[in-house]
Design an enzyme around this catalytic site. Sequence first.
Site, PDB file in Angstrom:
ATOM      1  N   THR A 180       0.855  -1.149  -0.358  1.00 34.09           N
ATOM      2  CA  THR A 180       0.121   0.038  -0.173  1.00 34.09           C
ATOM      3  C   THR A 180       0.858   1.264   0.044  1.00 34.09           C
ATOM      4  O   THR A 180       2.103   1.359   0.624  1.00 34.09           O
ATOM      5  CB  THR A 180      -0.842  -0.205   1.274  1.00 34.09           C
ATOM      6  OG1 THR A 180      -1.802  -1.109   1.292  1.00 34.09           O
ATOM      7  CG2 THR A 180      -1.638   1.389   1.501  1.00 34.09           C
ATOM      8  N   ARG A 208     -14.653  -7.144   0.459  1.00 26.81           N
ATOM      9  CA  ARG A 208     -13.650  -6.596   1.619  1.00 26.81           C
ATOM     10  C   ARG A 208     -13.235  -5.353   1.365  1.00 26.81           C
ATOM     11  O   ARG A 208     -12.546  -4.944   0.212  1.00 26.81           O
ATOM     12  CB  ARG A 208     -12.559  -7.597   1.667  1.00 26.81           C
ATOM     13  CG  ARG A 208     -11.911  -7.322   3.041  1.00 26.81           C
ATOM     14  CD  ARG A 208     -10.382  -6.629   2.893  1.00 26.81           C
ATOM     15  NE  ARG A 208      -9.588  -6.334   3.934  1.00 26.81           N
ATOM     16  CZ  ARG A 208      -8.559  -5.652   4.195  1.00 26.81           C
ATOM     17  NH1 ARG A 208      -8.170  -5.101   2.849  1.00 26.81           N
ATOM     18  NH2 ARG A 208      -7.705  -5.544   5.012  1.00 26.81           N
ATOM     19  N   GLY A 210     -10.543  -2.325   3.276  1.00 26.06           N
ATOM     20  CA  GLY A 210      -9.607  -2.512   4.425  1.00 26.06           C
ATOM     21  C   GLY A 210      -9.622  -0.959   5.149  1.00 26.06           C
ATOM     22  O   GLY A 210     -10.473   0.082   5.156  1.00 26.06           O
ATOM     23  N   GLY A 232      -0.458  -1.831   6.522  1.00 24.80           N
ATOM     24  CA  GLY A 232      -0.406  -3.201   7.374  1.00 24.80           C
ATOM     25  C   GLY A 232      -1.647  -3.632   7.356  1.00 24.80           C
ATOM     26  O   GLY A 232      -2.642  -3.428   6.465  1.00 24.80           O
ATOM     27  N   GLY A 234      -5.151  -4.352   7.715  1.00 25.62           N
ATOM     28  CA  GLY A 234      -6.296  -3.353   7.835  1.00 25.62           C
ATOM     29  C   GLY A 234      -7.184  -3.390   8.806  1.00 25.62           C
ATOM     30  O   GLY A 234      -7.710  -2.482   9.225  1.00 25.62           O
TER      31      GLY A 234
HETATM   32  N1  ASP Z   1      -3.973  -1.658   5.059  1.00 25.37           N
HETATM   33  C1  ASP Z   1      -4.384  -2.365   3.360  1.00 25.37           C
HETATM   34  C2  ASP Z   1      -5.413  -3.119   3.814  1.00 25.37           C
HETATM   35  O1  ASP Z   1      -5.730  -3.768   4.785  1.00 25.37           O
HETATM   36  C3  ASP Z   1      -3.003  -3.181   3.193  1.00 25.37           C
HETATM   37  C4  ASP Z   1      -1.544  -2.922   3.257  1.00 25.37           C
HETATM   38  O2  ASP Z   1      -1.307  -1.569   3.890  1.00 25.37           O
HETATM   39  O3  ASP Z   1      -0.758  -3.553   2.835  1.00 25.37           O
HETATM   40  O4  ASP Z   1      -6.221  -3.006   2.801  1.00 25.37           O
END
Ligand code: ASP
Length: 309
Positions: A180, A208, A210, A232, A234
Amino acid sequence: MASSSPVKSIVTKGAENGILLVVHGGAGSRGKHSTPERQAQVEKDLQRALDAGYAKLEAGASAEDAVVAAIHVMEDATEFNAGHGAALTSDGIAQMDACLMGGDGEVGAVAGVHTVKNPIDAARAVKEQTKHVLFADPQDKELKDWGVETRDPSYFITEQRKQSLIEAQTNGDEWEKHGTIGAVARDEKGHLAAATSTGGITNQMHGRVGDTPLPGCGTYANDETVAVSGTGIGEAFMRTVACHQVSDRVKFAGQTPLESASATLDDIDAHRGDGGLIVLPAKGEGVIAYNSEMMNCGYKSPTASYVQG
Ligand code: ASP
Protein backbone atom coordinates in the site's frame (compact mmCIF):
# COMPACT_ATOMS: atom_id res chain seq x y z
CA MET A 1 -1.09 -14.12 10.64
CA ALA A 2 1.16 -11.16 11.26
CA SER A 3 4.29 -11.61 13.30
CA SER A 4 5.28 -8.21 14.59
CA SER A 5 8.68 -7.18 15.91
CA PRO A 6 9.77 -4.27 18.15
CA VAL A 7 8.93 -0.83 16.79
CA LYS A 8 11.61 0.63 14.51
CA SER A 9 11.60 4.34 13.73
CA ILE A 10 13.11 7.07 11.59
CA VAL A 11 12.82 10.75 12.48
CA THR A 12 13.09 13.29 9.64
CA LYS A 13 15.83 15.93 9.62
CA GLY A 14 15.88 19.54 8.49
CA ALA A 15 12.18 20.35 8.73
CA GLU A 16 11.66 21.92 12.14
CA ASN A 17 8.85 24.10 10.82
CA GLY A 18 9.21 24.20 7.07
CA ILE A 19 7.78 22.21 4.20
CA LEU A 20 8.09 18.44 4.49
CA LEU A 21 6.93 15.36 2.60
CA VAL A 22 6.98 11.78 3.93
CA VAL A 23 5.92 8.76 1.82
CA HIS A 24 5.53 5.02 2.29
CA GLY A 25 5.21 2.13 -0.13
CA GLY A 26 3.96 -0.52 2.27
CA ALA A 27 5.20 -2.49 5.26
CA GLY A 28 5.46 -6.22 5.83
CA SER A 29 8.04 -8.93 5.41
CA ARG A 30 10.47 -9.09 2.50
CA GLY A 31 8.76 -12.08 0.91
CA LYS A 32 10.50 -14.76 -1.11
CA HIS A 33 10.30 -12.85 -4.42
CA SER A 34 12.26 -9.87 -3.17
CA THR A 35 15.52 -9.27 -5.06
CA PRO A 36 18.14 -6.51 -4.83
CA GLU A 37 17.00 -5.32 -8.29
CA ARG A 38 13.38 -5.01 -7.18
CA GLN A 39 14.42 -3.25 -4.00
CA ALA A 40 16.46 -0.79 -6.07
CA GLN A 41 13.44 -0.18 -8.29
CA VAL A 42 11.27 0.53 -5.23
CA GLU A 43 13.84 3.04 -3.98
CA LYS A 44 13.94 4.73 -7.39
CA ASP A 45 10.14 4.97 -7.47
CA LEU A 46 9.98 6.30 -3.89
CA GLN A 47 12.54 8.97 -4.85
CA ARG A 48 10.51 9.93 -7.94
CA ALA A 49 7.38 10.20 -5.78
CA LEU A 50 9.23 12.40 -3.27
CA ASP A 51 10.63 14.61 -6.04
CA ALA A 52 7.19 15.05 -7.66
CA GLY A 53 5.45 15.92 -4.38
CA TYR A 54 8.23 18.07 -3.01
CA ALA A 55 8.41 20.13 -6.23
CA LYS A 56 4.78 21.11 -5.57
CA LEU A 57 5.58 22.20 -2.01
CA GLU A 58 8.60 24.20 -3.20
CA ALA A 59 6.41 25.96 -5.76
CA GLY A 60 4.02 27.01 -2.97
CA ALA A 61 1.26 24.49 -3.78
CA SER A 62 -1.00 23.01 -1.09
CA ALA A 63 -0.24 19.92 0.97
CA GLU A 64 -3.11 18.19 -0.90
CA ASP A 65 -1.43 18.88 -4.27
CA ALA A 66 1.85 17.50 -2.94
CA VAL A 67 0.48 14.23 -1.57
CA VAL A 68 -1.60 13.61 -4.71
CA ALA A 69 1.45 14.20 -6.95
CA ALA A 70 3.49 11.71 -4.91
CA ILE A 71 0.67 9.14 -4.91
CA HIS A 72 0.26 9.39 -8.72
CA VAL A 73 3.86 8.28 -9.24
CA MET A 74 3.46 5.26 -6.96
CA GLU A 75 0.00 4.29 -8.31
CA ASP A 76 1.50 4.16 -11.81
CA ALA A 77 4.55 2.11 -10.70
CA THR A 78 4.03 -1.66 -10.73
CA GLU A 79 6.08 -2.52 -7.63
CA PHE A 80 3.45 -1.04 -5.30
CA ASN A 81 0.08 -2.43 -4.29
CA ALA A 82 -2.02 0.43 -5.68
CA GLY A 83 -3.31 1.42 -9.12
CA HIS A 84 -1.34 -0.43 -11.85
CA GLY A 85 -0.01 -3.53 -10.03
CA ALA A 86 -2.60 -3.60 -7.23
CA ALA A 87 -3.10 -6.85 -5.27
CA LEU A 88 -5.83 -9.16 -6.59
CA THR A 89 -8.97 -10.37 -4.84
CA SER A 90 -9.84 -14.07 -4.56
CA ASP A 91 -11.70 -13.77 -7.88
CA GLY A 92 -8.70 -12.22 -9.62
CA ILE A 93 -9.62 -8.56 -9.96
CA ALA A 94 -8.00 -5.39 -8.64
CA GLN A 95 -10.46 -3.77 -6.26
CA MET A 96 -8.90 -0.55 -4.96
CA ASP A 97 -9.47 1.89 -2.08
CA ALA A 98 -8.14 5.44 -1.60
CA CYS A 99 -8.56 8.42 0.71
CA LEU A 100 -7.43 12.06 0.70
CA MET A 101 -7.82 14.19 3.82
CA GLY A 102 -6.80 17.79 4.51
CA GLY A 103 -5.91 19.11 7.95
CA ASP A 104 -9.03 21.28 7.78
CA GLY A 105 -11.09 18.09 8.13
CA GLU A 106 -12.23 17.94 4.49
CA VAL A 107 -12.00 14.37 3.27
CA GLY A 108 -12.97 12.18 0.31
CA ALA A 109 -12.61 8.45 -0.24
CA VAL A 110 -13.54 5.59 -2.56
CA ALA A 111 -13.76 1.86 -1.91
CA GLY A 112 -13.77 -1.04 -4.36
CA VAL A 113 -13.02 0.90 -7.55
CA HIS A 114 -11.86 -1.34 -10.40
CA THR A 115 -11.52 0.99 -13.42
CA VAL A 116 -10.07 4.22 -12.01
CA LYS A 117 -6.49 4.67 -13.29
CA ASN A 118 -5.49 6.72 -10.23
CA PRO A 119 -7.88 5.96 -7.37
CA ILE A 120 -6.59 8.98 -5.42
CA ASP A 121 -8.14 11.20 -8.12
CA ALA A 122 -11.56 9.68 -7.43
CA ALA A 123 -11.03 10.27 -3.67
CA ARG A 124 -10.12 13.89 -4.41
CA ALA A 125 -13.21 14.27 -6.61
CA VAL A 126 -15.42 13.00 -3.77
CA LYS A 127 -13.78 15.52 -1.43
CA GLU A 128 -13.96 18.48 -3.78
CA GLN A 129 -16.97 17.84 -6.00
CA THR A 130 -19.55 16.18 -3.75
CA LYS A 131 -21.06 16.80 -0.34
CA HIS A 132 -20.25 13.21 0.68
CA VAL A 133 -17.19 11.54 2.15
CA LEU A 134 -17.07 7.93 0.92
CA PHE A 135 -18.34 6.19 -2.23
CA ALA A 136 -18.39 2.40 -2.62
CA ASP A 137 -17.77 1.38 -6.25
CA PRO A 138 -18.98 4.62 -7.89
CA GLN A 139 -20.74 4.12 -11.24
CA ASP A 140 -19.24 5.00 -14.64
CA LYS A 141 -21.49 8.06 -14.86
CA GLU A 142 -20.12 9.52 -11.61
CA LEU A 143 -16.54 8.82 -12.63
CA LYS A 144 -17.17 10.59 -15.96
CA ASP A 145 -18.82 13.58 -14.28
CA TRP A 146 -15.86 13.85 -11.91
CA GLY A 147 -13.44 13.85 -14.86
CA VAL A 148 -11.56 10.83 -13.54
CA GLU A 149 -9.47 8.81 -16.02
CA THR A 150 -10.53 5.16 -16.35
CA ARG A 151 -8.97 1.99 -17.77
CA ASP A 152 -10.15 -1.51 -18.58
CA PRO A 153 -9.91 -3.70 -15.43
CA SER A 154 -7.14 -5.71 -17.16
CA TYR A 155 -4.83 -2.64 -17.06
CA PHE A 156 -4.30 -3.07 -13.30
CA ILE A 157 -3.35 -6.77 -13.38
CA THR A 158 0.34 -7.67 -13.55
CA GLU A 159 1.94 -11.13 -13.97
CA GLN A 160 3.56 -10.79 -10.60
CA ARG A 161 0.22 -10.18 -8.83
CA LYS A 162 -1.34 -13.14 -10.66
CA GLN A 163 1.51 -15.28 -9.36
CA SER A 164 1.03 -13.97 -5.80
CA LEU A 165 -2.66 -14.83 -5.98
CA ILE A 166 -1.94 -18.39 -7.17
CA GLU A 167 0.57 -18.81 -4.32
CA ALA A 168 -1.85 -17.38 -1.75
CA GLN A 169 -4.59 -19.71 -2.94
CA THR A 170 -2.26 -22.72 -2.97
CA ASN A 171 -0.31 -22.10 0.24
CA GLY A 172 -2.69 -20.09 2.37
CA ASP A 173 -3.29 -16.37 2.74
CA GLU A 174 -0.35 -14.13 2.01
CA TRP A 175 -0.86 -11.78 4.93
CA GLU A 176 2.82 -11.06 5.18
CA LYS A 177 3.22 -9.13 1.94
CA HIS A 178 2.01 -5.54 1.58
CA GLY A 179 2.70 -2.55 -0.69
CA THR A 180 0.00 0.00 0.00
CA ILE A 181 1.18 3.56 -0.64
CA GLY A 182 0.76 6.74 1.38
CA ALA A 183 1.98 10.32 1.68
CA VAL A 184 1.75 13.08 4.28
CA ALA A 185 2.80 16.69 3.67
CA ARG A 186 3.12 20.07 5.35
CA ASP A 187 2.97 23.07 3.02
CA GLU A 188 4.49 26.53 3.41
CA LYS A 189 1.36 27.76 5.22
CA GLY A 190 1.76 24.98 7.80
CA HIS A 191 -1.33 23.15 6.47
CA LEU A 192 -1.28 19.32 6.52
CA ALA A 193 -2.69 16.59 4.25
CA ALA A 194 -2.64 12.79 4.16
CA ALA A 195 -3.34 10.39 1.29
CA THR A 196 -3.38 6.59 1.08
CA SER A 197 -4.12 4.24 -1.85
CA THR A 198 -4.25 0.43 -1.95
CA GLY A 199 -5.32 -2.75 -3.67
CA GLY A 200 -5.98 -4.25 -0.23
CA ILE A 201 -4.65 -7.67 0.63
CA THR A 202 -3.88 -10.45 -1.87
CA ASN A 203 -6.70 -13.03 -2.02
CA GLN A 204 -9.08 -10.85 0.02
CA MET A 205 -12.75 -11.75 -0.43
CA HIS A 206 -14.67 -9.81 -3.06
CA GLY A 207 -16.16 -6.73 -1.42
CA ARG A 208 -13.72 -6.66 1.52
CA VAL A 209 -12.76 -3.08 2.37
CA GLY A 210 -9.71 -2.31 4.51
CA ASP A 211 -8.63 0.63 6.63
CA THR A 212 -7.25 2.80 3.83
CA PRO A 213 -10.45 4.64 2.76
CA LEU A 214 -11.81 4.98 6.29
CA PRO A 215 -10.97 8.40 7.75
CA GLY A 216 -9.22 7.90 11.08
CA CYS A 217 -8.30 4.26 10.41
CA GLY A 218 -5.81 4.24 7.50
CA THR A 219 -5.72 7.97 6.76
CA TYR A 220 -6.16 11.09 8.92
CA ALA A 221 -5.13 14.77 8.98
CA ASN A 222 -5.73 17.56 11.48
CA ASP A 223 -3.91 20.91 11.23
CA GLU A 224 -3.81 21.13 15.04
CA THR A 225 -2.11 17.78 15.55
CA VAL A 226 -0.78 15.49 12.82
CA ALA A 227 -1.27 14.02 9.35
CA VAL A 228 -1.00 10.21 9.32
CA SER A 229 -1.06 7.44 6.71
CA GLY A 230 -0.93 3.77 7.66
CA THR A 231 -0.08 0.48 6.04
CA GLY A 232 -0.41 -3.05 7.34
CA ILE A 233 -3.19 -5.43 8.24
CA GLY A 234 -6.21 -3.20 7.75
CA GLU A 235 -8.46 -5.12 10.13
CA ALA A 236 -6.14 -4.22 13.05
CA PHE A 237 -5.94 -0.57 11.93
CA MET A 238 -9.75 -0.47 11.89
CA ARG A 239 -10.11 -2.18 15.28
CA THR A 240 -7.79 0.44 16.81
CA VAL A 241 -8.88 3.45 14.67
CA ALA A 242 -5.13 3.76 14.29
CA CYS A 243 -4.50 7.08 12.55
CA HIS A 244 -7.00 8.96 14.69
CA GLN A 245 -5.51 7.30 17.75
CA VAL A 246 -2.11 8.79 16.84
CA SER A 247 -3.70 12.25 16.67
CA ASP A 248 -5.58 11.80 19.95
CA ARG A 249 -2.44 10.69 21.76
CA VAL A 250 -0.70 13.88 20.59
CA LYS A 251 -3.68 16.07 21.41
CA PHE A 252 -4.96 14.66 24.70
CA ALA A 253 -2.03 12.73 26.16
CA GLY A 254 0.66 15.22 25.09
CA GLN A 255 2.74 12.47 23.48
CA THR A 256 5.37 13.24 20.85
CA PRO A 257 4.66 11.90 17.34
CA LEU A 258 7.20 9.11 17.97
CA GLU A 259 5.68 8.09 21.33
CA SER A 260 2.24 8.25 19.83
CA ALA A 261 3.09 6.16 16.74
CA SER A 262 4.90 3.55 18.89
CA ALA A 263 2.02 3.21 21.36
CA THR A 264 -0.48 2.92 18.49
CA LEU A 265 1.62 0.19 16.84
CA ASP A 266 1.61 -1.69 20.17
CA ASP A 267 -2.18 -1.46 20.15
CA ILE A 268 -2.25 -2.71 16.53
CA ASP A 269 -0.06 -5.63 17.63
CA ALA A 270 -2.49 -6.37 20.48
CA HIS A 271 -5.28 -6.48 17.87
CA ARG A 272 -3.55 -9.13 15.74
CA GLY A 273 -1.84 -6.86 13.23
CA ASP A 274 1.40 -5.26 12.20
CA GLY A 275 2.47 -2.53 9.82
CA GLY A 276 3.72 1.02 9.75
CA LEU A 277 2.70 4.65 10.18
CA ILE A 278 4.04 7.88 8.73
CA VAL A 279 3.28 10.85 10.99
CA LEU A 280 3.82 14.51 10.22
CA PRO A 281 3.08 17.04 12.98
CA ALA A 282 1.88 20.61 12.56
CA LYS A 283 5.26 21.70 13.97
CA GLY A 284 8.53 19.80 14.18
CA GLU A 285 10.01 16.72 12.54
CA GLY A 286 8.05 13.84 11.00
CA VAL A 287 8.27 10.20 12.04
CA ILE A 288 8.21 6.86 10.23
CA ALA A 289 7.51 3.93 12.59
CA TYR A 290 6.82 0.25 11.92
CA ASN A 291 6.61 -3.05 13.77
CA SER A 292 6.78 -5.27 10.69
CA GLU A 293 10.05 -6.65 9.34
CA MET A 294 10.42 -3.87 6.76
CA MET A 295 8.83 -0.73 5.43
CA ASN A 296 9.31 0.99 2.09
CA CYS A 297 9.47 4.69 2.93
CA GLY A 298 11.24 8.02 2.56
CA TYR A 299 11.10 11.75 3.20
CA LYS A 300 12.30 15.03 1.77
CA SER A 301 12.85 18.25 3.73
CA PRO A 302 14.62 21.53 2.85
CA THR A 303 18.00 20.05 3.81
CA ALA A 304 17.66 16.26 3.84
CA SER A 305 16.33 13.40 1.72
CA TYR A 306 16.10 9.70 2.54
CA VAL A 307 14.61 6.54 0.98
CA GLN A 308 14.57 2.90 2.10
CA GLY A 309 13.25 0.01 0.01
N1 ASP B 1 -3.89 -1.69 4.94
C1 ASP B 1 -4.18 -2.27 3.65
C2 ASP B 1 -5.49 -3.00 3.73
O1 ASP B 1 -5.72 -3.68 4.72
C3 ASP B 1 -3.13 -3.22 3.18
C4 ASP B 1 -1.70 -2.77 3.31
O2 ASP B 1 -1.41 -1.73 3.87
O3 ASP B 1 -0.83 -3.47 2.81
O4 ASP B 1 -6.27 -2.94 2.82
